[in-house]
Design a protein around this motif. Structure first.
Motif, PDB file in Angstrom:
ATOM      1  N   ASP A   1      32.014-125.067  15.451  1.00 27.28           N
ATOM      2  CA  ASP A   1      33.181-124.371  14.941  1.00 27.28           C
ATOM      3  C   ASP A   1      34.262-125.410  14.691  1.00 27.28           C
ATOM      4  O   ASP A   1      34.014-126.626  14.758  1.00 27.28           O
ATOM      5  N   ASP A   2      35.475-124.960  14.428  1.00 28.72           N
ATOM      6  CA  ASP A   2      36.619-125.856  14.435  1.00 28.72           C
ATOM      7  C   ASP A   2      36.624-126.603  15.776  1.00 28.72           C
ATOM      8  O   ASP A   2      36.553-125.966  16.837  1.00 28.72           O
ATOM      9  N   PRO A   3      36.654-127.949  15.782  1.00 29.77           N
ATOM     10  CA  PRO A   3      36.547-128.695  17.038  1.00 29.77           C
ATOM     11  C   PRO A   3      37.571-128.288  18.094  1.00 29.77           C
ATOM     12  O   PRO A   3      37.233-128.197  19.285  1.00 29.77           O
ATOM     13  N   GLU A   4      38.802-128.026  17.687  1.00 28.14           N
ATOM     14  CA  GLU A   4      39.814-127.618  18.658  1.00 28.14           C
ATOM     15  C   GLU A   4      39.477-126.262  19.263  1.00 28.14           C
ATOM     16  O   GLU A   4      39.751-126.012  20.446  1.00 28.14           O
ATOM     17  N   ALA A   5      38.886-125.394  18.464  1.00 26.80           N
ATOM     18  CA  ALA A   5      38.474-124.092  18.984  1.00 26.80           C
ATOM     19  C   ALA A   5      37.364-124.260  20.022  1.00 26.80           C
ATOM     20  O   ALA A   5      37.373-123.589  21.069  1.00 26.80           O
TER      21      ALA A   5
END
Length: 324
Positions: free
Chosen positions: A147-151
Motif C-alpha cells: 500500500d502507500d508506505p506510510e499507511a
C-alpha cells in the motif's frame, strides 16, 4: 474470525497494439517523442492486492473487511466486492483523487508502455484501524498488504499498540522500502508472507538472517512458484506444500493474493498450517488458469475434487464442510 485486509485498491486498463513500438521510433528524434497508438483491445480489470485477497476469502465463505483508499469512481467496484461477501464499509473515499490506476499498452512483441497513477492510495495513511475494530467487535487478524508506505507503517504500529495480531505482507513494496521501514513492518508479525526473491531482499535490506527473522515472527510463509510454499517456525521442522497440477498457465497475476486468501481462510477454519497452505495453493492454481485476478470461480465440488486429487481424500474431507 474477524479479519481486516489493508492494501492497495486499483483498476487495470490493459490495451493491445497490433504493431511494434520500435517501428514508430525515429532514432534522431528520440529527444522529442510524440506518439499516439491506435489500439485494438481494451480490458478493464479489477485489481489491487487487498481486494484480490478479500475476493478470494469471500469465495470461501468469509466476510473480510477491506481497508484502503479509493476514489469516487469506486461505486461499481464496491458493488462487485459486496456481491462477493466483502465488507467495504471501511474503505476511505477520496474527495479529490481517483482510484489508483495501472494503464498499459502491449505491442505484438510483448513490449509494454505503462503508467501507474497512485491517486487515492496516498490517502490510506489517514485510515485508523481502531474504528474498524470497534465496528467489528474486535480484530483477530489484520493482514497488512502492499500500500502507500506510510499507511503500511502506520497500520503496523497501530496493531502493535492496540494488540491486534497482524500478518506482514509487504510484497512488491519491498523494493521501494528502506531497511528500517521493513524492520518496522516485520518485527512482531504473527505471519510474514513473501515470495522467494522478496525473502532474500528482506534479509538483505534488514540485515537480519533467516534465523533471526524466525525469532521475530510467529510463522514465515514463503511462496516458491511452481515448487509450492514453505512454512517455517522457530524450533520446528519446515513444512513444504506442493501445488496442484494446473490445467493451463494463462496469467500469473494475482496468484500470490489468492494463496494468501486461501491460507488465511484455513486459519479462520482452525486448520493446521500445512492444510491452510494447501487451501492457498489450490486457490492460486485456479487463478493462474484464469485471465484476471477476480474472474475465477470456486465451484465447491470441482474445488474439492481437485483438492482431493492433489492432497488426498482425508485432506478434502477435512475442508468439505467449510467450502461455501
Amino acid at each position: 474470525m474477524r479479519i481486516a485486509v489493508t492494501g492497495s485498491i486499483a483498476t487495470d486498463h490493459l490495451m493491445s497494439f497490433p504493431g511494434r513500438f520500435t517501428d514508430q521510433l525515429v532514432a534522431d528524434q528520440l529527444h522529442t517523442v510524440s506518439l499516439s497508438f491506435l489500439v485494438d483491445e481494451l480490458e478493464v480489470r479489477r485489481g489491487g492486492v487487498a481486494p484480490n485477497i478479500c475476493f478470494g476469502m469471500g469465495l470461501l465463505g468469509l466476510t473480510p473487511a477491506l481497508v484502503g483508499a479509493a476514489g469516487s469512481d469506486f461505486d461499481e467496484y464496491r458493488a462487485w466486492l459486496e456481491r462477493h461477501r466483502v465488507d467495504t464499509r471501511s474503505v476511505h473515499i477520496s474527495e479529490l483523487k481517483h482510484t489508483a490506476r495501472f494503464v498499459c499498452t502491449t505491442d505484438s512483441q510483448q513490449n509494454q508502455i505503462a503508467s501507474f497513477y497512485a491517486g487515492a492510495m496516498a490517502e490510506a495513511r489517514n485510515i485508523e484501524l481502531r474504528p474498524v475494530a470497534e465496528r467489528l467487535g474486535g480484530l483477530d487478524l489484520v493482514l497488512i498488504g502492499a500500500d502507500d508506505p506510510e499507511a503500511m507503517v502506520r497500520h503496523t504500529e497501530e496493531c502493535r499498540g492496540l494488540g491486534y495480531p497482524f500478518a506482514a505482507d509487504p510484497s512488491q513494496q519491498v523494493a521501494r522500502l528502506e531497511g528500517e521501514q521493513i524492520r518496522d513492518l516485520v518485527d512482531g508479525a504473527a505471519y510474514l508472507f513473501s515470495n522467494e526473491y522478496e525473502k532474500a531482499l528482506i534479509e538483505s535490506k534488514t540485515g537480519w538472517s533467516d534465523e533471526e527473522i524466525l525469532t521475530r515472527v510467529g510463522v514465515r510463509v514463503t511462496t516458491l512458484g511452481a515448487k509450492g510454499a514453505r512454512i517455517e517456525r522457530k524450533g520446528e521442522p519446515q513444512i513444504l506444500v506442493p501445488v496442484p497440477q494446473e490445467k493451463a498457465k494463462v496469467d500469473p497475476t494475482g496468484v500470490g493474493d489468492a494463496f494468501r486468501a486461501g491460507f488465511v481462510a484455513g486459519l479462520s477454519w482452525e486448520l493446521d498450517l500445512e492444510r491452510a497452505a494447501q487451501v492457498g495453493s489450490m486457490m492460486a492454481t485456479l487463478v493462474i488458469e484464469t485471465l484476471g485476478t477476480q474472474e475465477y470461480e470456486l465451484g465447491a465440488g470441482r474445488f474439492l475434487e481437485r483438492f482431493a486429487l492433489a492432497y488426498g481424500e482425508d485432506a478434502a474431507e477435512e475442508i468439505r464442510g467449510r467450502i461455501a
